[in-house]
Design a protein around this motif. Sequence first.
Motif, mmCIF file in Angstrom:
data_model
loop_
_atom_site.group_PDB
_atom_site.id
_atom_site.type_symbol
_atom_site.label_atom_id
_atom_site.label_comp_id
_atom_site.label_asym_id
_atom_site.label_seq_id
_atom_site.Cartn_x
_atom_site.Cartn_y
_atom_site.Cartn_z
ATOM 1 N N ALA A 163 9.988 0.123 -3.771
ATOM 2 C CA ALA A 163 9.260 0.548 -4.759
ATOM 3 C C ALA A 163 8.296 -0.577 -5.051
ATOM 4 C CB ALA A 163 10.272 0.555 -6.330
ATOM 5 N N PRO A 164 7.138 -0.131 -6.059
ATOM 6 C CA PRO A 164 6.233 -1.177 -6.406
ATOM 7 C C PRO A 164 6.900 -2.499 -7.018
ATOM 8 C CG PRO A 164 5.384 0.967 -6.993
ATOM 9 C CD PRO A 164 6.769 0.855 -6.702
ATOM 10 N N ASP A 165 6.268 -3.677 -6.792
ATOM 11 C CA ASP A 165 6.765 -4.918 -6.987
ATOM 12 C C ASP A 165 6.148 -4.915 -8.577
ATOM 13 O OD1 ASP A 165 4.197 -5.839 -7.187
ATOM 14 O OD2 ASP A 165 4.336 -7.002 -5.483
ATOM 15 N N ALA A 221 0.827 -1.146 -0.049
ATOM 16 C CA ALA A 221 -0.087 -0.079 -0.023
ATOM 17 C C ALA A 221 0.918 1.207 0.011
ATOM 18 C CB ALA A 221 -0.934 0.184 1.229
ATOM 19 N N ALA A 222 1.950 1.133 0.828
ATOM 20 C CA ALA A 222 2.830 2.297 0.770
ATOM 21 C C ALA A 222 3.611 2.732 -0.439
ATOM 22 C CB ALA A 222 3.926 2.082 2.006
ATOM 23 N N ALA A 223 3.819 1.519 -1.073
ATOM 24 C CA ALA A 223 4.530 1.664 -2.352
ATOM 25 C C ALA A 223 3.692 2.081 -3.572
ATOM 26 C CB ALA A 223 5.193 0.439 -2.583
ATOM 27 N N ASN A 224 2.449 1.793 -3.292
ATOM 28 C CA ASN A 224 1.342 2.301 -4.617
ATOM 29 C C ASN A 224 0.828 3.665 -4.236
ATOM 30 O OD1 ASN A 224 1.830 -0.054 -6.645
ATOM 31 N ND2 ASN A 224 2.089 -1.082 -4.690
ATOM 32 N N GLY A 225 1.009 4.201 -3.447
ATOM 33 C CA GLY A 225 0.391 5.534 -3.291
ATOM 34 C C GLY A 225 -0.429 6.045 -2.139
#
Length: 206
Positions: free
Chosen positions: A132-134, A92-96
């Motif tokens: 970063a997003p996976d 969640a943190a990585a995607n906004g």
Amino acid sequence: MIKRAIIADDHPMCREAARLALQIVAPSAEAIQAASLGDVLADEDNADLVILDLGLADSRGIASLIEVARARPTTPILVMSGDERPDTEVRAAANGAAGFVGKAAPLDQLAAAIRTVSEGGTHFTPGLEPHAPDDADARLASLSPAEARVLRAMRGGGLNKQIAWELNLSEITVKQHVKAILRKLGVVNRTQAVLLLHDAVRDPIG
């Protein structure tokens, strides 16, 4: 200052809990209740906050967050989820997301999270290691909003003609979107595209 907030959850009791927490922080704020991702994306008015469940009926998991974050890049998003595993919070943190809180959290904790993210801060578990997003999430984020809608519709296994009717598009347009989806996701067929979406929904929903 929160003047207008969108609360997106398909469970009325969860929406009410979020509304009560919002009222603690901003008693005069307008609380717009949404039961689906479609409702959130259809709302084009300004919002100072989005409280987002990851278990919406029409889009489940991190894919929902990706779409809302793209549609409202300057609006803080507080994810409220029944899945409190660290991996879900990290994604969640990585995607906004600006914050993450479990649905089992007491009202005062939810209110504290709302206050923090609305003031420009972040609310995550202390010591959370962001990244970063996976790969699957990043590829989904590369889709346009129209392509994302078509991919969600593809989950039902319908043909292009059926998807076109469902989304009020021409069959040619749907065919073009499907072609772009396969290319951007790096897959060779519709089944693989849907499986990749399901991988982005690998967290238990709630």
